[in-house]
Scaffold this motif. Sequence first.
Motif, mmCIF file in Angstrom:
data_model
loop_
_atom_site.group_PDB
_atom_site.id
_atom_site.type_symbol
_atom_site.label_atom_id
_atom_site.label_comp_id
_atom_site.label_asym_id
_atom_site.label_seq_id
_atom_site.Cartn_x
_atom_site.Cartn_y
_atom_site.Cartn_z
ATOM 1 N N ASN A 54 49.799 21.897 96.539
ATOM 2 C CA ASN A 54 50.955 21.165 97.014
ATOM 3 C C ASN A 54 50.902 19.738 96.447
ATOM 4 O O ASN A 54 49.846 19.121 96.429
ATOM 5 C CB ASN A 54 50.946 21.147 98.548
ATOM 6 N N GLY A 55 52.022 19.220 95.934
ATOM 7 C CA GLY A 55 52.051 17.857 95.420
ATOM 8 C C GLY A 55 53.060 17.662 94.312
ATOM 9 O O GLY A 55 53.795 18.575 93.946
ATOM 10 N N ASN A 56 53.090 16.438 93.765
ATOM 11 C CA ASN A 56 54.007 16.072 92.686
ATOM 12 C C ASN A 56 53.310 16.211 91.342
ATOM 13 O O ASN A 56 52.150 15.818 91.196
ATOM 14 C CB ASN A 56 54.496 14.633 92.867
ATOM 15 N N TYR A 57 54.063 16.721 90.340
ATOM 16 C CA TYR A 57 53.504 16.976 89.021
ATOM 17 C C TYR A 57 54.454 16.484 87.936
ATOM 18 O O TYR A 57 55.652 16.344 88.155
ATOM 19 C CB TYR A 57 53.274 18.480 88.816
ATOM 20 N N GLN A 58 53.871 16.259 86.753
ATOM 21 C CA GLN A 58 54.626 15.948 85.547
ATOM 22 C C GLN A 58 54.127 16.864 84.439
ATOM 23 O O GLN A 58 52.930 17.122 84.338
ATOM 24 C CB GLN A 58 54.413 14.506 85.108
ATOM 25 N N LEU A 59 55.060 17.330 83.612
ATOM 26 C CA LEU A 59 54.724 18.195 82.486
ATOM 27 C C LEU A 59 55.043 17.443 81.199
ATOM 28 O O LEU A 59 56.158 16.938 81.043
ATOM 29 C CB LEU A 59 55.541 19.485 82.569
ATOM 30 N N SER A 60 54.054 17.338 80.299
ATOM 31 C CA SER A 60 54.220 16.624 79.031
ATOM 32 C C SER A 60 53.889 17.553 77.874
ATOM 33 O O SER A 60 53.106 18.483 78.027
ATOM 34 C CB SER A 60 53.290 15.418 78.965
ATOM 35 N N VAL A 61 54.480 17.256 76.715
ATOM 36 C CA VAL A 61 54.255 18.067 75.521
ATOM 37 C C VAL A 61 53.989 17.160 74.326
ATOM 38 O O VAL A 61 54.657 16.148 74.148
ATOM 39 C CB VAL A 61 55.473 18.973 75.217
ATOM 40 N N LYS A 62 52.993 17.537 73.520
ATOM 41 C CA LYS A 62 52.767 16.920 72.213
ATOM 42 C C LYS A 62 53.159 17.982 71.199
ATOM 43 O O LYS A 62 52.534 19.038 71.107
ATOM 44 C CB LYS A 62 51.316 16.505 72.023
ATOM 45 N N PHE A 63 54.218 17.722 70.473
ATOM 46 C CA PHE A 63 54.785 18.705 69.556
ATOM 47 C C PHE A 63 54.067 18.689 68.215
ATOM 48 O O PHE A 63 53.736 17.624 67.697
ATOM 49 C CB PHE A 63 56.277 18.423 69.336
ATOM 50 N N LYS A 123 54.876 8.640 75.722
ATOM 51 C CA LYS A 123 53.562 8.084 76.062
ATOM 52 C C LYS A 123 52.705 8.121 74.803
ATOM 53 O O LYS A 123 52.399 9.186 74.284
ATOM 54 C CB LYS A 123 52.885 8.908 77.158
ATOM 55 N N GLU A 124 52.354 6.947 74.328
ATOM 56 C CA GLU A 124 51.482 6.847 73.159
ATOM 57 C C GLU A 124 50.052 7.036 73.626
ATOM 58 O O GLU A 124 49.559 6.283 74.459
ATOM 59 C CB GLU A 124 51.654 5.489 72.479
ATOM 60 N N MET A 125 49.394 8.042 73.103
ATOM 61 C CA MET A 125 48.015 8.339 73.459
ATOM 62 C C MET A 125 47.148 8.193 72.210
ATOM 63 O O MET A 125 47.669 8.082 71.101
ATOM 64 C CB MET A 125 47.902 9.764 74.020
ATOM 65 N N GLU A 126 45.852 8.227 72.372
ATOM 66 C CA GLU A 126 44.945 8.061 71.236
ATOM 67 C C GLU A 126 45.088 9.185 70.216
ATOM 68 O O GLU A 126 44.764 9.007 69.053
ATOM 69 C CB GLU A 126 43.494 7.982 71.730
ATOM 70 N N TYR A 127 45.597 10.324 70.624
ATOM 71 C CA TYR A 127 45.738 11.471 69.724
ATOM 72 C C TYR A 127 47.187 11.711 69.315
ATOM 73 O O TYR A 127 47.509 12.753 68.775
ATOM 74 C CB TYR A 127 45.152 12.734 70.379
ATOM 75 N N GLY A 128 48.088 10.779 69.597
ATOM 76 C CA GLY A 128 49.477 10.899 69.171
ATOM 77 C C GLY A 128 50.462 10.723 70.312
ATOM 78 O O GLY A 128 50.091 10.449 71.442
ATOM 79 N N MET A 129 51.734 10.891 69.991
ATOM 80 C CA MET A 129 52.823 10.714 70.950
ATOM 81 C C MET A 129 52.959 11.958 71.824
ATOM 82 O O MET A 129 52.987 13.075 71.330
ATOM 83 C CB MET A 129 54.142 10.469 70.210
ATOM 84 N N ARG A 130 53.059 11.712 73.127
ATOM 85 C CA ARG A 130 53.256 12.790 74.096
ATOM 86 C C ARG A 130 54.551 12.492 74.841
ATOM 87 O O ARG A 130 54.806 11.354 75.224
ATOM 88 C CB ARG A 130 52.070 12.815 75.044
#
Length: 177
Positions: A54-63, A123-130
Motif C-alpha cells: 500500500n502506498g504512492n508510487y512513480q514509474l520511470s523509464v530510460k529509453f 530526471k538526469e541521472m548518472e547513467y542518463g536521462m530518465r
Amino acid sequence: MHFLFLIISIFSFLIPGKPTQNAHVFLEKGNRNSIIAFQQTGSMGKASFHFLDNGNYQLSVKFPQQEGKWIKERPRHQTLTKATFNANSKTYYYQGEEGFFSIKIQGLKKVNTETFNAIYQEKEMEYGMRITIIQFQAKKTGAQISVFVKSLTASQFKRYTGKTESDISTISIRGTK
C-alpha cells in the motif's frame, strides 16, 4: 500449427510499432526518488511489478537509443508534442532524442484509479536521462502494474498523438538537470 503462425504474422503487421528491448523501467515509492525495483524490457518489450505494498508510487523509464526508421523524422511528421497520454487506452506517448515510443499501461490490480496520473518529468541521472511517466497509489497490498514499451516511427507517433488532446509535457514540471 502453420495456420496459427500465419494468423499471428498477419496481425503483427496491423499492430503499429515494434516491441522495445532494453528499456529500463524503474519503480519508486513515495516522493523520495528512491528506486525500489528495476526491470529491463525483454524481446517482447514488457516489464511487470507485482506484490506492491500500500502506498504512492512513480514509474520511470530510460529509453534505449533507436536507429534507422525508428528515429528518422520528415518535415511532414514533425510535431511539438513531447509527451501525451491517451486515458482511454492507458497509453503514454513520448518523443525524445532516443526516438518515438508508446508505453501501454496494463495489468493494473488494486490500484486507485482516482490517483492514477500521467506526468512528464525529466530526471538526469548518472547513467542518463530518465523520464517519470506515471504516478499512482496502491490501495491494497498485492497491487501490480505492467508496461509494454514499443518503438514507433515519426508518422505513427504523429498519428497517435494527434488523436489525444492533451500535451502533458507542457503542463508537467520538468526535473532539474
